[in-house]
Structure formats: structure tokens, C-alpha cells
Design a protein around this motif. Sequence first.
Motif, PDB file in Angstrom:
ATOM      1  N   MET A 189      -3.899  -0.706  -2.046  1.00 41.23           N
ATOM      2  CA  MET A 189      -3.717  -0.932  -3.469  1.00 41.23           C
ATOM      3  C   MET A 189      -3.969  -2.384  -3.887  1.00 41.23           C
ATOM      4  N   ASN A 190      -4.402  -2.513  -5.146  1.00 40.29           N
ATOM      5  CA  ASN A 190      -4.423  -3.797  -5.850  1.00 40.29           C
ATOM      6  C   ASN A 190      -3.916  -3.520  -7.247  1.00 40.29           C
ATOM      7  N   TRP A 222      -3.364   4.831   0.589  1.00 33.45           N
ATOM      8  CA  TRP A 222      -4.021   4.148  -0.512  1.00 33.45           C
ATOM      9  C   TRP A 222      -3.837   2.652  -0.321  1.00 33.45           C
ATOM     10  N   THR A 242      -2.721  -1.276  -9.885  1.00 29.50           N
ATOM     11  CA  THR A 242      -2.878   0.173 -10.088  1.00 29.50           C
ATOM     12  C   THR A 242      -4.242   0.674  -9.606  1.00 29.50           C
ATOM     13  N   THR A 243      -5.005  -0.209  -8.956  1.00 24.13           N
ATOM     14  CA  THR A 243      -6.326   0.182  -8.484  1.00 24.13           C
ATOM     15  C   THR A 243      -6.290   0.592  -7.019  1.00 24.13           C
ATOM     16  N   ILE A 244      -6.845   1.776  -6.712  1.00 23.21           N
ATOM     17  CA  ILE A 244      -6.972   2.233  -5.326  1.00 23.21           C
ATOM     18  C   ILE A 244      -8.277   1.660  -4.771  1.00 23.21           C
ATOM     19  N   LEU A 245      -8.181   0.831  -3.753  1.00 22.21           N
ATOM     20  CA  LEU A 245      -9.355   0.138  -3.229  1.00 22.21           C
ATOM     21  C   LEU A 245     -10.227   1.036  -2.357  1.00 22.21           C
ATOM     22  N   PRO A 300     -10.756   4.780  -2.466  1.00 21.88           N
ATOM     23  CA  PRO A 300     -10.587   6.172  -2.921  1.00 21.88           C
ATOM     24  C   PRO A 300     -11.334   7.189  -2.073  1.00 21.88           C
ATOM     25  N   ASP A 308       0.847  -1.187   0.000  1.00 24.21           N
ATOM     26  CA  ASP A 308       0.000   0.000   0.000  1.00 24.21           C
ATOM     27  C   ASP A 308       0.891   1.249   0.000  1.00 24.21           C
TER      28      ASP A 308
END
Length: 473
Positions: free
Chosen positions: A368-369, A366, A371-374, A376, A353
Motif C-alpha cells: 500500500m501507499n 496488498w 489508499t493506492t494498491i501498488l 494490483p 501493507d
Amino acid sequence: MQNRYRRLLLAVIVLSWTVGGGAERALAATFSEFPIPTAGSSPNDITSGPDGNLWFTEASPGPNGNKIGRMSPSGAVTEFDITPHTPDSGPANITRGPDGALWFTEFFGNKIGRIATDGTITETVIPTTGSLPQGITKGPDNNLWFVESGADTNGVNRIGRITTAGAITEFVIPTLNGNPTGITAGPDGNLWFTETGADTNGVNHIGRITTAGAITEFPIPTLTSNPAGITAGPDGNLWFTENGANKIGRITTSGVVTEFAIPTAGSGPQIITTGPDGALWFTEFDVNQIGRITTDGTTIAEFLVPTADSGPQGITTGPDGALWFTELNGNKNGRLAPTIVNSHDLNGDGKSDIVWRDTSGNIAIWEMNGTTILNPNTAGVGNVPTTWSIVGTGDFNGDGKSDIVWHDSSGNVAIWEMNGTTVLNPNTAGVGNVATEMCPPTGLSSEPATSTAMASGTSSGATPPAAILQSGK
């Protein structure tokens, strides 16, 4: 406070290191301890049985020991008494046999014992009197091989072989008074053993014996090294402890020896085994620690056993994938579960993260997964005065989630124990004070350079950052 922590049956120790690309990982060692029902039983050696249980020897003489113990992975113990067969036999080492039973040596009884998983015990007398048998292992020929640490009147020691039918053959070791201690099956189809006794020049040896009984001895470079335990490593070499030299040794099947110094002086290394993580794990009897060494020898870590002065002795990998060890003085068996965690993983999902901080002191995380912010809409954590800086991360409470280390301009230190964006210890984050020149570099998991540099509590009335944390937006 110290005594209270010593009474806990669960402890977590964390070691951090940097791997390729700069990504950080942490090795978390979680301890559990299970008492032996018989007081003062002196649990000595331990092995994993064919029935999914742990089997161990209770070496004390008389009513306080002289038993074989069986422990389930949940800690339930059953004890089987050797006394009706041989009083004060001194059960020493134990191993899993090729016949579905456990085989053990009787140090004082001068016998080899066999115990079925239902607890039925049978014994075979060793031909040489006073042989003091210790290490025992299953050989590649499906016989049991054991060492006779007691020399005869001529100073001769022997290696023994016993078939599952109870027939014993003995083989003379060339070096007089070699006092062999440990033995293991090697990757080359031979048996390898340690000679704790040195020759007249102070040289100890690692011995190799073929299944036909031919013995070769290889000198250890360090004089009076007193090797003890030995095991086959995952790298195709043999690994052994040097009790007298405070080292771990590695020997190739061609006899080339390399030695690695143990960080803690006078650690008293005893038994060694291959762990579930591909490293070698060993007991440090004299300093109450469990050690770990990688197969390249470059990394040695040590973990303190929760019970003080417990005397860790035998060690094996259990059926549950954890390390199990005996506590000779503590009268317990211990379980050590090593886990690798991502030291930047704040929510425990196995992915790194990102911690953000702006020039006004606002904090956001953030989760993270890729490039995705879980999260936001819930990234805000709060605000911390800019006199405080984030200097590291690591799983300090062993819950599998990374925590955050803070250090201010006056040297005060605090740790946020994290669960995602939640600070679990907002009122107890203060740790102590460390001189500012000892601050670890930003982004690296680290402990204070010396434990003596840290004072208890927070000095000068400074407030740790979690205590003044303002609600995030």
C-alpha cells in the motif's frame, strides 16, 4: 548450533510495542563487533571524539593493555601506549575535553591524562595520593571534573577539577567512604556524581557539586544500591545505574529520586548514556546485555550481546548515530544500531501493507501507499490449509521488512520471512510447537510466552505452511 551463532559478528534482536491508535512499531537492534588488536586489553570506557572517531581506554596492566585506543566508525583501530609515560597506569574513564583533546583518568597511576587526536599524551599528577580516579567529564565551566574513588586514611573522598592547563583543585565529599564512581554535567549548570559506597546506615547518595565546589548529597531510597554510572537525560533529569539494587534511577535537579527495576535479575548495570532515539541506554555487565529505558520509565528492553560473556561496560552515542560499547571480557568494541520499523510493512517502504486470506486458504498481500494498491496484478501469494492461522507480524530477521507468524490447530509454529509478496524461506519456515492456549492474539507481533515451551523443528511430522505453499494466481 548455539556456538555457531555466538561466533557471528552480526546479530539482530527485535522488540515490538503498540503505540497510539493501535499501529505497531518494532525496535530492531543490529549489533556489530570489532576486535581490539592487543589481546586481553580489557577495553573499559568509550567516548565520541572531536575527530569523528571513538576513543576508549584499555585498562589491563602491562603489555596487554595500558593504552588509549582510537576506533573509526568502520572499526579500524589505532592504539597509543601509556607505558612510556606511566607503566601500569590503569586507564579507566575517558571524555571529550573543551580543547579538542581527550582526557582520561589513570586509576593506578593517580594521574589525569590528556591525549591529542594525533596521539600525543601528557599527564598531571593528582595531589592526593592513592586517589583512584574514575569518572571524568567536561564541566559547564570548560574544566574537566573527575571523581576520586579512593579514600584517604581518614575515609575522605574528593571531587577533582582540572583546568586545560593542568591545574588541579580538590573538594571534600561530606559522607565518609562514599567512593564516588561516575560523574556528569547536569542541565542545571552543576556536576552530578554517584557515591557507590554507602554510609553507616547503608544509604547511598547522588551528589551535586557546583562549579564553585559546594556539595549537596541526596539519598537513594534503596539501601546499598551501589550507584555506578550517571548521565544527563533528554528530559532534564539525571539518570544513573544501581549496580547493587539492579535498578535504573532517575533524579530531578531538585533531588527527587525514582527507581525502576530491571527485568533481568542480577544484571549488573554499569554505564548509562542518552541514545540517539531519546531513550537511555545502559550496559548490563553480569548478564551480557544492553538495556534501554524510556524517559517515563514504563518500558525497559534488553538486548543480548552476540559474543557470550563479553562483559559490556562503557557505552556512548557515536558520531554515526549508533550506540558504541566496550566488551571488557570479550576484548572487543560493539556497535548497536537501533532502528524503528513498521511491523506491518512487508516490503520495507515504511508504509503498512494488508494481508488478505479467504475461506479456502488463499493468501494475498496488498502493498500500500495510502489508499493506492501498488501491486494490483501481483498480490497473490499462494494457498495455505485452513488449519493454519496468521497470528502475528514482526521483523524477525532484521531486514527492515515485516514477517508473518503462523500457528496451526496442533500448535505448530512457522515464520515466513517476507520481501513484499515473496516468501524468502519457503523450505525452512518451521520453528517448533507451542501449546494452542499460548497462541498470541491475531494481529499482534509476539514471541512465544516462554522459550521453554518451544521445541526445535516441527513436531508430529506436520508440514509448515511455506513448504506446502501453492503458487498464487
